[in-house]
Motif scaffolding. Structure first.
Motif, PDB file in Angstrom:
ATOM      1  N   TYR A 210      -1.429  -3.463   1.761  1.00  0.00           N
ATOM      2  CA  TYR A 210      -1.931  -2.254   1.788  1.00  0.00           C
ATOM      3  C   TYR A 210      -2.745  -1.943   3.259  1.00  0.00           C
ATOM      4  O   TYR A 210      -3.391  -2.730   3.887  1.00  0.00           O
ATOM      5  CB  TYR A 210      -3.125  -2.066   0.668  1.00  0.00           C
ATOM      6  CG  TYR A 210      -2.574  -2.446  -0.713  1.00  0.00           C
ATOM      7  CD1 TYR A 210      -1.174  -2.176  -0.929  1.00  0.00           C
ATOM      8  CD2 TYR A 210      -3.354  -2.843  -1.691  1.00  0.00           C
ATOM      9  CE1 TYR A 210      -0.792  -2.746  -2.270  1.00  0.00           C
ATOM     10  CE2 TYR A 210      -2.999  -3.179  -2.922  1.00  0.00           C
ATOM     11  CZ  TYR A 210      -1.606  -2.887  -3.323  1.00  0.00           C
ATOM     12  OH  TYR A 210      -1.167  -3.437  -4.280  1.00  0.00           O
ATOM     13  N   PRO A 211      -2.624  -0.649   3.489  1.00  0.00           N
ATOM     14  CA  PRO A 211      -3.467  -0.178   5.059  1.00  0.00           C
ATOM     15  C   PRO A 211      -4.774  -0.453   4.921  1.00  0.00           C
ATOM     16  O   PRO A 211      -5.547  -0.089   3.678  1.00  0.00           O
ATOM     17  CB  PRO A 211      -2.877   1.199   5.161  1.00  0.00           C
ATOM     18  CG  PRO A 211      -2.602   1.939   3.607  1.00  0.00           C
ATOM     19  CD  PRO A 211      -2.102   0.593   3.053  1.00  0.00           C
ATOM     20  N   GLU A 222      -3.074   2.869   8.295  1.00  0.00           N
ATOM     21  CA  GLU A 222      -2.278   3.789   7.587  1.00  0.00           C
ATOM     22  C   GLU A 222      -0.979   4.166   8.425  1.00  0.00           C
ATOM     23  O   GLU A 222       0.033   4.098   7.934  1.00  0.00           O
ATOM     24  CB  GLU A 222      -3.238   5.050   7.205  1.00  0.00           C
ATOM     25  CG  GLU A 222      -4.335   4.653   6.366  1.00  0.00           C
ATOM     26  CD  GLU A 222      -5.263   5.919   5.605  1.00  0.00           C
ATOM     27  OE1 GLU A 222      -4.187   7.038   5.593  1.00  0.00           O
ATOM     28  OE2 GLU A 222      -6.328   5.966   5.658  1.00  0.00           O
ATOM     29  N   TRP A 225       1.341   1.405   8.399  1.00  0.00           N
ATOM     30  CA  TRP A 225       1.781   1.116   7.044  1.00  0.00           C
ATOM     31  C   TRP A 225       3.074   2.108   6.716  1.00  0.00           C
ATOM     32  O   TRP A 225       4.106   1.467   6.275  1.00  0.00           O
ATOM     33  CB  TRP A 225       0.791   1.279   6.036  1.00  0.00           C
ATOM     34  CG  TRP A 225       1.274   1.019   4.727  1.00  0.00           C
ATOM     35  CD1 TRP A 225       1.136  -0.301   4.106  1.00  0.00           C
ATOM     36  CD2 TRP A 225       1.453   1.596   3.808  1.00  0.00           C
ATOM     37  NE1 TRP A 225       1.369  -0.307   2.780  1.00  0.00           N
ATOM     38  CE2 TRP A 225       1.901   0.993   2.588  1.00  0.00           C
ATOM     39  CE3 TRP A 225       1.770   3.287   3.545  1.00  0.00           C
ATOM     40  CZ2 TRP A 225       2.379   1.238   1.339  1.00  0.00           C
ATOM     41  CZ3 TRP A 225       2.327   3.675   2.388  1.00  0.00           C
ATOM     42  CH2 TRP A 225       2.495   2.840   1.358  1.00  0.00           C
TER      43      TRP A 225
END
Length: 450
Positions: A210-211, A222, A225
């Motif tokens: 996950y970011p 993000e 990601w």
């Protein structure tokens, strides 16, 4: 004649923020102090101009408000960690905290002293070590603390953090067959997925990183990601068979309390437009513990769901019969006994016994798109990886979208939970890719034994 200097009053601050008193508790304490004064001294860390209150912050506030003296006990020689541990222990022992508030204090202690054993933390806080172990398992499963191989006990010695799950009894031939059906690749999935033959995979099930989550195996922004996942999705479409589909298990997170990050929904919207979102399905961790945002001062709900982003063609393979829910015996008995003719809101008539009969004939009832699976008590789990997917979630998806003798791929396989579930549910071949060699070694061992 020179005036005497006025002695400055010391400044006070709480060592840590604790769950607030209820209105009734605060009022009762204030009324008692108004009549009797402060009977129980507060505990501070020094007698200097700046003092940290280890225990008794509310007593001090009320005494100051009423103009009363507040007796103090000085607890010197403690470092900051020891002060906070003592503050939690005294409040757990004295205050009428509910179960969630107690778990919050234990969780704070675990986050601060992760390397300490459950028994050490339990003794320090005055709670049972089994309670500490349960809270630790919750924190590990949600990635808030890492799973340690060894912890430090009360005697300063290092010992194994947890007992290993017993291996499944398999013959030598069965273990050999499972290893032969497994391909483990140490590398970057963006590059190594390109080496997989087009239209050769039946199902992809993956719990990706996950970011903006700090983990010992790397942190990703993000933007990074989204770049990663767009390449993974593109390669997934290429390697999947026409009836194949992919599931990415993703949990949203906060930018700060009260403000969610939007990366999950941005990804879902993009993927749905670029490919197709078959259905929104969610995994509900029914034993999720309340985190910081659920504290009374913030008033948010506890985070307990992850979205299973299911991508594929509208007519992709799925076997609903393999994931039917079995009604409880009590419910089934009630339905069988209920033969009265009923009329629904639309005017249509029906008998509950007829509905129950249909469920019995099918072998269960239609599953909901919310999978209630606990994070704790799972085979393997955080014992093998700091952010492990529960085996039951992996097994459910394998039963649902992996055809008999199908080929399963997990492009970020970690310690191999998806792969183990695939082999246990009829896969002819499983393929796992991960950057961390140590997790692949664990995956190989789990596949061979379980």
């Amino acid at each position: 004649m020179p005036q005497a200097k006025t002695k400055k009053k010391p400044k006070y601050a709480a060592v840590l923020e604790l769950p607030p008193l209820s209105y009734e508790e605060f009022t009762s304490l204030r009324d008692n102090i108004a009549v009797n004064g402060v009977l129980v001294p507060i505990v501070v860390d020094s007698d200097g101009p700046r003092r940290k209150i280890i225990d008794g912050n509310y007593r001090k506030q009320i005494a100051d408000e009423l103009g009363y003296d507040c007796p103090e006990i000085v607890q010197e020689g403690l470092d900051e960690d020891e002060k906070r541990t003592l503050a939690r222990a005294l409040n757990l022992a004295r205050r009428q905290l509910n179960q969630e508030q107690k778990r919050e204090l234990i969780a704070d202690q675990l986050i601060e002293t992760t390397e300490r054993s459950n028994r050490w933390i339990g003794k320090s806080l005055g709670v049972h070590h089994a309670t500490v172990a349960a809270v630790r398992a919750d924190l590990e499963s949600t990635g808030q603390i890492i799973q340690l191989e060894r912890t430090v006990g009360q005697d300063g010695k290092h010992r194994p953090a947890a007992k290993k799950s017993p291996a499944v009894s398999r013959s030598t031939a069965e273990r050999k067959a499972r290893i032969e059906a497994t391909t483990l690749i140490c590398g970057d999935c963006r590059k190594d997925m390109k080496k997989i033959t087009s239209k050769s995979i039946d199902a992809i099930i993956c719990d990706p990183i996950y970011p903006e989550v700090s983990r010992r195996y790397g942190r990703i922004t993000e933007k990074q990601w989204h770049e990663l996942m767009r390449k993974v999705v593109a390669e997934s479409r290429r390697v999947l068979k026409p009836k194949g589909s992919a599931v990415f298990i993703i949990q949203p997170n906060y930018e700060r309390i009260g403000r969610m990050r939007l990366w999950l929904w941005e990804f879902v919207v993009w993927a749905a437009k670029e490919w197709n979102l078959v259905q929104d399905i969610w995994w509900w961790a029914i034993d999720a513990m309340p985190l910081a945002g659920a504290q009374r001062k913030w008033g948010l709900c506890r985070q307990s769901v992850k979205m299973c982003v299911w991508l594929g063609e509208p007519d992709c393979y799925r076997n609903q019969d393999a994931v039917l829910w079995t009604p409880s015996q009590a419910t089934s008995a009630k339905h069988r006994a209920d033969i009265a003719l009923r009329t629904g809101p639309s005017g249509r008539t029906y008998r509950n016994s007829t509905i129950a009969k249909s469920a019995d004939e099918r072998g269960g009832t239609t599953p909901f798109n919310l999978l209630p699976v606990p994070t704790g008590g799972q085979p393997g789990g955080a014992e093998h990886h700091p952010a492990a997917t529960p085996y039951d979630v992996a097994a459910w998806w394998c039963r649902y979208i992996l055809p008999p003798q199908g080929v399963l791929l997990d492009p970020m396989c970690g310690s191999g939970t998806m792969l183990v579930a695939g082999l246990n549910h009829g896969a002819s071949q499983v393929i796992g890719i991960d950057k961390e060699k140590k997790y692949l070694q664990t995956a190989r061992r789990r596949i061979k034994n379980g």
